[in-house]
Enzyme design. Structure first.
Site, PDB file in Angstrom:
ATOM      1  N   ASP A   8      27.848 -19.276 -13.199  1.00  0.00           N
ATOM      2  CA  ASP A   8      27.015 -20.134 -12.991  1.00  0.00           C
ATOM      3  C   ASP A   8      25.574 -19.028 -12.521  1.00  0.00           C
ATOM      4  O   ASP A   8      25.950 -18.421 -11.567  1.00  0.00           O
ATOM      5  CB  ASP A   8      27.124 -21.201 -12.083  1.00  0.00           C
ATOM      6  CG  ASP A   8      28.005 -22.378 -12.720  1.00  0.00           C
ATOM      7  OD1 ASP A   8      28.341 -22.103 -13.642  1.00  0.00           O
ATOM      8  OD2 ASP A   8      28.322 -23.242 -11.569  1.00  0.00           O
ATOM      9  N   ASP A 135      28.338 -35.249 -17.758  1.00  0.00           N
ATOM     10  CA  ASP A 135      28.473 -35.281 -16.350  1.00  0.00           C
ATOM     11  C   ASP A 135      28.339 -36.456 -15.564  1.00  0.00           C
ATOM     12  O   ASP A 135      27.148 -37.291 -15.854  1.00  0.00           O
ATOM     13  CB  ASP A 135      27.349 -34.240 -15.868  1.00  0.00           C
ATOM     14  CG  ASP A 135      27.280 -32.976 -16.618  1.00  0.00           C
ATOM     15  OD1 ASP A 135      28.433 -32.289 -16.606  1.00  0.00           O
ATOM     16  OD2 ASP A 135      26.142 -32.353 -16.767  1.00  0.00           O
TER      17      ASP A 135
END
Length: 248
Positions: A8, A135
């Site tokens: 990330d 998500d």
């Protein structure tokens, strides 16, 4: 089953967030390319890269952050495929990412807000290069860096995407992401069975037991798992995870 170590990127650094909260950031490295090389050297066959600045951006113009340049450097530094998500909201964004060496791109917000872009992307680039990121917070789809929660269920969106030609999704349970509390196995199973798509599980992987359980869902369509925090903290050793799923 494929193990995807997560990288990330925020402001050019390798970080991890808890439940997607920027204020709950842990910085692990100022050299994401070295991190990618490390995972590749340990046997990773794929990498999952996220442009967090792009995911949290308020406009599509912010997609081309320093993170995108670093993603390209990672692609050039390792001889394994990458999938990139975070802030890809136009065909131009997708084309730019693929030109940098990404094997697949992950579309999130745009899948909910402008599904026609997903259809156009599949037609232009092919279904193997386009993945949809779903998500969910308490079963409902969240977008724009998980700050906005819709009234659309994860399963509903997955079915809509399947009708457009999408073949696989990345499914993340936001409440568990970065928390090392274990994967939401039941929700992952329901999504895979209900949508009939390939599912890459994400969020909460804490131990090899999580991977073992998810591997048991391969007949349902679960084809991979993304591991972040557990790798960076040492809770899981990548070679052990790879051995468990028979990658190495």
């Amino acid at each position: 089953m494929i193990i995807f170590p997560a990288i990330d990127l925020r402001q050019g650094r390798c970080v991890r967030l808890k439940q997607g909260r920027l204020e709950a950031e842990t910085r692990y490295s100022d050299d994401p390319v070295a991190v990618a090389r490390h995972w590749a050297a340990q046997g990773a066959e794929w990498l999952h890269v996220v442009n967090l600045d792009g995911a949290f951006a308020s406009s599509t113009g912010e997609f081309s952050s320093p993170n995108l340049r670093i993603a390209g450097q990672i692609a050039a530094a390792v001889d394994i495929p990458l999938q990139l998500g975070g802030g890809l909201r136009t065909l131009s964004n997708i084309k730019e990412a693929l030109k940098l060496g990404m094997t697949r791109v992950i579309l999130g917000t745009v899948a909910l807000r402008r599904p026609q872009v997903v259809a156009q992307a599949i037609e232009r680039f092919g279904p193997e290069r386009i993945v949809v990121g779903i998500d969910a917070r308490e079963g409902k789809v969240a977008v724009r860096g998980w700050r906005e929660v819709s009234q659309v269920s994860a399963l509903e969106l997955a079915r809509e995407m399947g009708a457009l030609g999408v073949r696989r999704v990345v499914y993340t349970d936001i409440a568990r992401d970065g928390m090392l509390t274990g994967v939401n196995v039941e929700a992952t199973r329901r999504l895979a069975e209900g949508a009939g798509l390939g599912v890459i599980a994400s969020g909460g992987v804490a131990s090899l037991e999580d991977i073992r359980v998810l591997r048991g869902l391969e007949p349902c369509g679960v084809e991979g798992v993304i591991i972040g925090q557990a790798l960076y903290t040492g809770a899981i050793a990548l070679p052990d995870a790879l051995a468990l799923v028979g990658q190495k």
